[in-house]
Write a protein that holds these residues in place. Sequence first.
Motif, PDB file in Angstrom:
ATOM      1  N   ALA A 437       0.833  -1.202   0.000  1.00  0.00           N
ATOM      2  CA  ALA A 437       0.000   0.000   0.000  1.00  0.00           C
ATOM      3  C   ALA A 437       0.871   1.257   0.000  1.00  0.00           C
ATOM      4  N   ASP A 438       1.934   1.253   0.802  1.00  0.00           N
ATOM      5  CA  ASP A 438       2.833   2.410   0.841  1.00  0.00           C
ATOM      6  C   ASP A 438       3.544   2.599  -0.497  1.00  0.00           C
ATOM      7  N   TYR A 439       3.962   1.485  -1.091  1.00  0.00           N
ATOM      8  CA  TYR A 439       4.636   1.557  -2.404  1.00  0.00           C
ATOM      9  C   TYR A 439       3.716   2.178  -3.451  1.00  0.00           C
ATOM     10  N   LEU A 440       2.482   1.688  -3.529  1.00  0.00           N
ATOM     11  CA  LEU A 440       1.556   2.193  -4.542  1.00  0.00           C
ATOM     12  C   LEU A 440       1.213   3.663  -4.291  1.00  0.00           C
ATOM     13  N   ALA A 441       1.121   4.053  -3.025  1.00  0.00           N
ATOM     14  CA  ALA A 441       0.868   5.458  -2.716  1.00  0.00           C
ATOM     15  C   ALA A 441       2.015   6.330  -3.216  1.00  0.00           C
ATOM     16  N   SER A 442       3.243   5.837  -3.085  1.00  0.00           N
ATOM     17  CA  SER A 442       4.396   6.625  -3.551  1.00  0.00           C
ATOM     18  C   SER A 442       4.401   6.742  -5.074  1.00  0.00           C
ATOM     19  N   ILE A 443       4.018   5.674  -5.768  1.00  0.00           N
ATOM     20  CA  ILE A 443       3.941   5.733  -7.232  1.00  0.00           C
ATOM     21  C   ILE A 443       2.868   6.726  -7.660  1.00  0.00           C
ATOM     22  N   ARG A 444       1.732   6.711  -6.976  1.00  0.00           N
ATOM     23  CA  ARG A 444       0.667   7.657  -7.322  1.00  0.00           C
ATOM     24  C   ARG A 444       1.132   9.095  -7.093  1.00  0.00           C
ATOM     25  N   TYR A 445       1.875   9.322  -6.010  1.00  0.00           N
ATOM     26  CA  TYR A 445       2.385  10.673  -5.759  1.00  0.00           C
ATOM     27  C   TYR A 445       3.297  11.133  -6.899  1.00  0.00           C
ATOM     28  N   THR A 446       4.234  10.293  -7.284  1.00  0.00           N
ATOM     29  CA  THR A 446       5.193  10.705  -8.319  1.00  0.00           C
ATOM     30  C   THR A 446       4.514  10.875  -9.669  1.00  0.00           C
ATOM     31  N   LEU A 447       3.609   9.980 -10.040  1.00  0.00           N
ATOM     32  CA  LEU A 447       2.906  10.118 -11.316  1.00  0.00           C
ATOM     33  C   LEU A 447       2.026  11.367 -11.322  1.00  0.00           C
ATOM     34  N   SER A 448       1.367  11.639 -10.200  1.00  0.00           N
ATOM     35  CA  SER A 448       0.567  12.861 -10.109  1.00  0.00           C
ATOM     36  C   SER A 448       1.448  14.095 -10.264  1.00  0.00           C
ATOM     37  N   THR A 449       2.638  14.044  -9.675  1.00  0.00           N
ATOM     38  CA  THR A 449       3.577  15.155  -9.774  1.00  0.00           C
ATOM     39  C   THR A 449       4.014  15.370 -11.219  1.00  0.00           C
ATOM     40  N   LEU A 450       4.301  14.282 -11.918  1.00  0.00           N
ATOM     41  CA  LEU A 450       4.716  14.393 -13.319  1.00  0.00           C
ATOM     42  C   LEU A 450       3.600  14.967 -14.194  1.00  0.00           C
ATOM     43  N   VAL A 451       2.377  14.478 -14.001  1.00  0.00           N
ATOM     44  CA  VAL A 451       1.258  14.991 -14.790  1.00  0.00           C
ATOM     45  C   VAL A 451       1.075  16.475 -14.515  1.00  0.00           C
ATOM     46  N   SER A 452       1.137  16.865 -13.241  1.00  0.00           N
ATOM     47  CA  SER A 452       0.972  18.269 -12.890  1.00  0.00           C
ATOM     48  C   SER A 452       2.099  19.118 -13.482  1.00  0.00           C
ATOM     49  N   TYR A 453       3.315  18.604 -13.444  1.00  0.00           N
ATOM     50  CA  TYR A 453       4.441  19.337 -14.030  1.00  0.00           C
ATOM     51  C   TYR A 453       4.225  19.550 -15.528  1.00  0.00           C
ATOM     52  N   LEU A 454       3.804  18.504 -16.228  1.00  0.00           N
ATOM     53  CA  LEU A 454       3.595  18.617 -17.668  1.00  0.00           C
ATOM     54  C   LEU A 454       2.452  19.578 -17.996  1.00  0.00           C
ATOM     55  N   GLN A 455       1.389  19.551 -17.185  1.00  0.00           N
ATOM     56  CA  GLN A 455       0.300  20.502 -17.392  1.00  0.00           C
ATOM     57  C   GLN A 455       0.780  21.936 -17.217  1.00  0.00           C
ATOM     58  N   THR A 456       1.655  22.135 -16.220  1.00  0.00           N
ATOM     59  CA  THR A 456       2.093  23.486 -15.861  1.00  0.00           C
ATOM     60  C   THR A 456       3.212  23.986 -16.759  1.00  0.00           C
ATOM     61  N   HIS A 457       4.137  23.099 -17.108  1.00  0.00           N
ATOM     62  CA  HIS A 457       5.348  23.534 -17.805  1.00  0.00           C
ATOM     63  C   HIS A 457       5.535  22.873 -19.173  1.00  0.00           C
ATOM     64  N   GLY A 458       4.538  22.143 -19.623  1.00  0.00           N
ATOM     65  CA  GLY A 458       4.682  21.423 -20.894  1.00  0.00           C
ATOM     66  C   GLY A 458       4.489  22.318 -22.098  1.00  0.00           C
ATOM     67  N   ASP A 459       5.433  23.194 -22.328  1.00  0.00           N
ATOM     68  CA  ASP A 459       5.338  24.117 -23.463  1.00  0.00           C
ATOM     69  C   ASP A 459       5.684  23.388 -24.764  1.00  0.00           C
ATOM     70  N   PRO A 460       5.521  24.065 -25.913  1.00  0.00           N
ATOM     71  CA  PRO A 460       5.750  23.385 -27.203  1.00  0.00           C
ATOM     72  C   PRO A 460       7.171  22.871 -27.396  1.00  0.00           C
ATOM     73  N   ASN A 461       8.121  23.378 -26.603  1.00  0.00           N
ATOM     74  CA  ASN A 461       9.512  22.951 -26.777  1.00  0.00           C
ATOM     75  C   ASN A 461       9.910  21.801 -25.856  1.00  0.00           C
ATOM     76  N   LEU A 462       8.978  21.288 -25.057  1.00  0.00           N
ATOM     77  CA  LEU A 462       9.320  20.224 -24.107  1.00  0.00           C
ATOM     78  C   LEU A 462       8.927  18.856 -24.654  1.00  0.00           C
ATOM     79  N   VAL A 463       9.873  17.936 -24.614  1.00  0.00           N
ATOM     80  CA  VAL A 463       9.623  16.519 -24.897  1.00  0.00           C
ATOM     81  C   VAL A 463      10.107  15.740 -23.688  1.00  0.00           C
ATOM     82  N   MET A 464       9.212  14.965 -23.082  1.00  0.00           N
ATOM     83  CA  MET A 464       9.613  14.193 -21.906  1.00  0.00           C
ATOM     84  C   MET A 464       9.436  12.705 -22.158  1.00  0.00           C
ATOM     85  N   VAL A 465      10.456  11.949 -21.803  1.00  0.00           N
ATOM     86  CA  VAL A 465      10.365  10.488 -21.740  1.00  0.00           C
ATOM     87  C   VAL A 465      10.464  10.123 -20.268  1.00  0.00           C
TER      88      VAL A 465
END
Length: 539
Positions: A437-465
């Motif tokens: 449960a703790d592991y999955l919570a940490s994965i959800r935190y990091t994935l949520s952070t990545l999605v939020s980062y891309l929404q906020t800073h995902g300009d036309p010049n950004l490509v993320m893998v």
Amino acid sequence: MTALRTALGRVWSVLAVALVAAALVAPDAFTDLRPAAFVRIPLEGLVLGAVLLVLRGRARRVAAVVSGLALGALTVLRLFDLGFSAVLDRTFDPMTDAGLLVGGVDFVRSTAGGAAAVGTVIGAVVLGLLVVGVVTAAVLRTARVVAGRPTPSARVVAVLTVAWTVLAVLGTQAAGLPVASRDAAALAATHVGQIGADIRDHREFEAAAAADAFRDAAPADLLTALRGKDVVLTYVESYGRSALADPQVDALLDAGTRDLGAAGLVARSAYLTSPTSGGGSWLAHSTLESGVWIDNQARFDDLDATGRLTLGSAFRRAGWTTAAVQPGTTSGFPDADFYGYDTVLDAQHLGYRGPNFSFAPMPDQYTLATFEQRLRAPGHAPLMAEITLVSSHAPWTPLPRLLPWDQVGDGSVYDSMSGPSLPPQAILTTDPAVVRADYLASIRYTLSTLVSYLQTHGDPNLVMVFLGDHEPAPVATGNAPDHDVPVTIVARDPALLDRIASWGWEPGLRPSAQAPVWGMDAFRDRFLTAFGPVESQSR
């Protein structure tokens, strides 16, 4: 006093025989470590008993000492195997894993200080010698028991030999292991055989590393489709395929796909097979970036002498500014030049003023916010960066919360979210359901952070893998996982993703069970080919 001495001698005799039997049948996999595993008959014990019955005097003592030392050394190897199976889901290889032991000492030094590191080394050496000494003493005592009671001993050996034969024919098992055990001999043969296998592996690695189609590629022929873009390669610690068995993770990825789509961002996902599991992130990083399979420490140590073109060095050769952002590293990046990174931001250079979250020196959101401020400020030159996110590193608790990006600051805002820091090995003594449960919570935190980062800073010049480096330790997977990890590429420019149409990667952030699976070592060549000159795509 004589009666007490006699009683103690008898107790020691019983314990010695039991200890020898336990050392012979002890499992070498953490998942097999159950009481029933010790209720088995070791063939090696029957052979040893017969030898001690036949020999006399000094010959018997010499045989007992030699057998004791050998069994003691094998027991130490079993302990290493148990530790490696619990964390890395594999056995210990004395030849190739020595570097991992050194790395473990360095980790203790960086987190607990030099005295703790020295104490750990001394403690490990003392424990190893103690194990060998105690096991040898137990075999010697067993030899005395045999010498003092030859007739009963012979009867016991004979009865157990018949029982072993019958049970072997029937295939009887206890705790999933054969009751008629030959584990000690098999373990010894495996570790001896590793020597020859490691020698062959070194030769195979040299040949594979020498075959580099991009070694002499001209700058003008590299990454032409990405010119002017910021390309960010992001590793999510312990993000394995097993995480996608969690409905909450799946729902988060599906919602993230919709949110990114609404922001004009497109994603494609698949799987890569990692060379490691449970740990050894650097093996995965080096495999993906060099395009050659790095599944042991010896290969990793030899990599920089091969002259391989890494992804980072390809971008640097083609004119990008390059950087590595490594919040989990406290002592720099010695191989930065080989990997092609001009700048390294480790834990000491990221300016964090908040608390640790167990292993993670800082939350992933702080890492991404600082990366954005430091390296993607307005007017910056085209950038290629490798970022390692570590909030999802064991022991997965405590976790920070996702904040509005303008509140992250210097990290002191996280003071109220922290809690007692636990060592990574704490997961081995915690309820597996809680660990998962703790592991999955940490994965959800990091994935949520990545999605939020891309929404906020995902300009036309950004490509993320972004991708996982490996599956977590077996205690967190809840099953016997493969080595597959999800991989996703996100961009605002659909023409870029059109260039990878032939890959067959699936739309969105969540690859299905039928999504393509590549070896992680295949990524470099396919990426460089897809985003190189049009004519190179036929290669």
